[in-house]
Design a protein around this motif. Sequence first.
Motif, PDB file in Angstrom:
ATOM      1  N   HIS A  54      44.083  46.253  49.389  1.00  0.00           N
ATOM      2  CA  HIS A  54      43.426  47.260  50.235  1.00  0.00           C
ATOM      3  C   HIS A  54      42.899  46.661  51.538  1.00  0.00           C
ATOM      4  CE1 HIS A  54      43.314  50.705  47.342  1.00  0.00           C
ATOM      5  NE2 HIS A  54      43.700  49.715  46.573  1.00  0.00           N
ATOM      6  N   ARG A  55      43.611  45.714  52.093  1.00  0.00           N
ATOM      7  CA  ARG A  55      43.220  45.143  53.382  1.00  0.00           C
ATOM      8  C   ARG A  55      43.572  46.134  54.486  1.00  0.00           C
ATOM      9  NH1 ARG A  55      45.887  39.486  51.644  1.00  0.00           N
ATOM     10  NH2 ARG A  55      44.089  38.666  50.512  1.00  0.00           N
ATOM     11  N   GLY A 111      38.323  50.189  47.028  1.00  0.00           N
ATOM     12  CA  GLY A 111      39.367  49.318  46.498  1.00  0.00           C
ATOM     13  C   GLY A 111      39.446  47.985  47.216  1.00  0.00           C
ATOM     14  N   ALA A 112      38.782  47.849  48.344  1.00  0.00           N
ATOM     15  CA  ALA A 112      38.800  46.595  49.095  1.00  0.00           C
ATOM     16  C   ALA A 112      38.098  45.472  48.347  1.00  0.00           C
ATOM     17  CB  ALA A 112      38.165  46.796  50.467  1.00  0.00           C
ATOM     18  N   ILE A 113      37.384  45.792  47.291  1.00  0.00           N
ATOM     19  CA  ILE A 113      36.776  44.753  46.456  1.00  0.00           C
ATOM     20  C   ILE A 113      37.855  43.875  45.834  1.00  0.00           C
ATOM     21  CG2 ILE A 113      36.656  46.110  44.347  1.00  0.00           C
ATOM     22  CD1 ILE A 113      33.914  43.772  45.618  1.00  0.00           C
ATOM     23  N   ASN A 114      39.072  44.398  45.684  1.00  0.00           N
ATOM     24  CA  ASN A 114      40.183  43.606  45.148  1.00  0.00           C
ATOM     25  C   ASN A 114      40.509  42.416  46.028  1.00  0.00           C
ATOM     26  OD1 ASN A 114      40.473  45.372  43.026  1.00  0.00           O
ATOM     27  ND2 ASN A 114      42.053  46.582  44.037  1.00  0.00           N
ATOM     28  N   ASP A 115      40.257  42.539  47.308  1.00  0.00           N
ATOM     29  CA  ASP A 115      40.495  41.431  48.222  1.00  0.00           C
ATOM     30  C   ASP A 115      39.552  40.265  47.907  1.00  0.00           C
ATOM     31  OD1 ASP A 115      41.553  39.988  50.338  1.00  0.00           O
ATOM     32  OD2 ASP A 115      40.192  40.868  51.812  1.00  0.00           O
ATOM     33  N   ARG A 116      38.337  40.562  47.537  1.00  0.00           N
ATOM     34  CA  ARG A 116      37.353  39.530  47.212  1.00  0.00           C
ATOM     35  C   ARG A 116      37.597  38.931  45.818  1.00  0.00           C
ATOM     36  NH1 ARG A 116      36.040  39.417  52.099  1.00  0.00           N
ATOM     37  NH2 ARG A 116      34.538  40.859  52.931  1.00  0.00           N
TER      38      ARG A 116
END
Length: 119
Positions: A54-55, A111-116
């Motif tokens: 989700h970048r 969903g950008a937490i998936n990047d972390r």
Amino acid sequence: MSGHRLPSGGRVDRNKPLRFRFDGKVYSGFEGDTLASALLASGVMLFGRSFKYHRPRGLLAAGSEEPNALVSVDRGPGRFTPNLRATHVEVHEGLHAVSQNRWPSLKTDLGAINDRLGM
């Protein structure tokens, strides 16, 4: 319109303004604009999010080779088309397009937490 559009040139007819929606917000463009060019002229730089992490994704190319600016177009009940390139969608009066791979919105995607957490 903001100051992101050249005053002349191109293949748009500046005598025929159009209104369309992207992610629920109303924008304006001209006949002959693609969704990508009309959004860029309005100052929009974020078009979607990457599938896995989700970048944020913006516009990379101007033609059929564009990998990032995928949108969905809603044309009424039962007529929802996903995965269209914004560089190929022609703006018309009443167009309703939405970005993909985001929830609840494009700017604040949970969903950008998936990047972390990816590594």
